[in-house]
Design a protein around this motif. Sequence first.
Motif, short mmCIF file in Angstrom:
data_model
loop_
_atom_site.label_atom_id
_atom_site.label_comp_id
_atom_site.label_asym_id
_atom_site.label_seq_id
_atom_site.Cartn_x
_atom_site.Cartn_y
_atom_site.Cartn_z
N PRO A 24 99.71 4.92 39.51
CA PRO A 24 100.84 5.86 39.39
C PRO A 24 100.77 6.77 38.18
O PRO A 24 101.15 7.95 38.25
CB PRO A 24 102.06 4.93 39.33
CG PRO A 24 101.62 3.69 40.03
CD PRO A 24 100.17 3.53 39.70
N GLN A 57 103.50 5.98 53.81
CA GLN A 57 103.45 5.12 52.63
C GLN A 57 102.03 4.99 52.09
O GLN A 57 101.08 4.82 52.84
CB GLN A 57 104.01 3.74 52.98
CG GLN A 57 104.28 2.87 51.75
CD GLN A 57 104.95 1.57 52.12
OE1 GLN A 57 104.28 0.61 52.49
NE2 GLN A 57 106.27 1.54 52.03
N THR A 60 100.11 1.51 45.76
CA THR A 60 99.67 1.74 44.39
C THR A 60 99.16 0.42 43.82
O THR A 60 99.23 -0.62 44.47
CB THR A 60 100.83 2.26 43.50
OG1 THR A 60 101.72 1.18 43.21
CG2 THR A 60 101.58 3.38 44.18
N ILE A 66 104.51 4.45 47.30
CA ILE A 66 105.12 5.77 47.30
C ILE A 66 105.07 6.34 48.71
O ILE A 66 104.24 5.92 49.53
CB ILE A 66 104.43 6.73 46.31
CG1 ILE A 66 102.96 6.98 46.73
CG2 ILE A 66 104.50 6.20 44.89
CD1 ILE A 66 102.30 8.09 45.93
N THR A 67 105.93 7.29 48.98
CA THR A 67 105.92 7.96 50.27
C THR A 67 105.41 9.38 50.10
O THR A 67 105.93 10.15 49.27
CB THR A 67 107.34 8.01 50.88
OG1 THR A 67 107.81 6.67 51.06
CG2 THR A 67 107.32 8.72 52.23
#
Length: 332
Positions: A24, A57, A60, A66-67
Amino acid sequence: MAEEGSTTGEPHRVVVLALNGLLPFELGIPHRIFGRAKDPAGRPLYEIVTCSVRPGQVRTDADFAITVEHGPEVLATADTVVVPASYELGPVYSEGRLTDELATAFSYVRPGTRMVSICTGGYVLAAAGFLDGRPATTHWSSAEHFQRLFPSVRVDADVLFIDDGDVLTSAGVAAGIDLCLHIVRRDHGTAVANEVARRTVVPPHRDGGQAQYIQRPLPEPQVATTTSARAWALGRLHEPIQLRDMAEQESMSVRTFTRRFREEVGVSPGQWLVRQRVERARHLLESSDLSVDRVARDAGFGTAQSMRQHLQAALGVPPTVYRRTFRAGSGS
C-alpha cells in the motif's frame, strides 16, 4: 527535458498498475507526489488513475484489500505507466515471464509510453521486455536474483533510481519517492519538485545510493561522521573546495574521511560536490536572470564551459536549453 506525453494542455496522465500482493505504501507514492504537482495557476500537472488486470478487489500485503474500478484498458490512455512492487508476482518472479493477464494488460500500452517501476515492480517491466539491454535497479536484496533471472538487463544495485529516458526504475520502497520527485523535476523543473517535496515533508533530493542502506556491522559508538563537512561545503559551493579542506572539518585524514564519506553518503566526496553544484546551477538557471557565466561562478564550476559539460552529463542538455525549458514552463 520538457514534460512528455500530451501537448494539448491536458494534465499528463499517470496510470498506476495495481497487482495482487502490492505494498500500500508504494501504491500511494505516485498519487502523493504527482498529485501535488501544480502549475503557477494552481492547476494539476498530472492526472493519476489506478487500474488492475481486472476491475475489483486487489489483495495487498497488509490486512486489507483495495477496490480498483479500472481494468487494463485504461493503460491505453497512459502517458506514463507506474508499476509498484508486489509480493505475489508468481511466474514473473520465479521464471521471468508474464502471466496471460499481465501480457494482455501490457498489450494496451502505446509505443513511446514512459514506463516506471518502484522496487521489485522492475521484475514486471523486465518480464515484459522493457528492460532488455538497458540499465535498471531494484531493491538491493533482490538485485542478484534479478540479474540471474534477466541476464540481458544491466543491473546496478548501488543507486536509488535509474533514468534511462523512457524507462525508469527505482530501488526499494521509499526510493519510489525519489524517483517520482525526479520525474516531476525532469518534467517541470526544480521549483515545482521542491514544492512537492516540501508539502510531502521529504528531502527534494537524497544523496548517495542504496549502499548506505545495506546492512553492515554497526560502527563503534561516538564515531565521527561527515555531516559537519557537508554542511561546511554547502555554504561554500561558490569557492574552490579541496578534499583535504573537507577532511580537516572533521579532523580526519583524507583517506579516513573519504572512506567514511562513502559509507555514509554512498558516493565519493567529489561526486557529491558535483551533484550539489549541479543542483545549485539548476536553481539559479530557473529562478534568476544571472548570466550563464555568473551562474557557473556562483555554483562553483568556475567557467561556463565546465558547467556546460557537467550539466550536459547530468541532465542531457546545456544550460541555455535547460533555462529556456524551465523558465518558460514555470511561467517565469
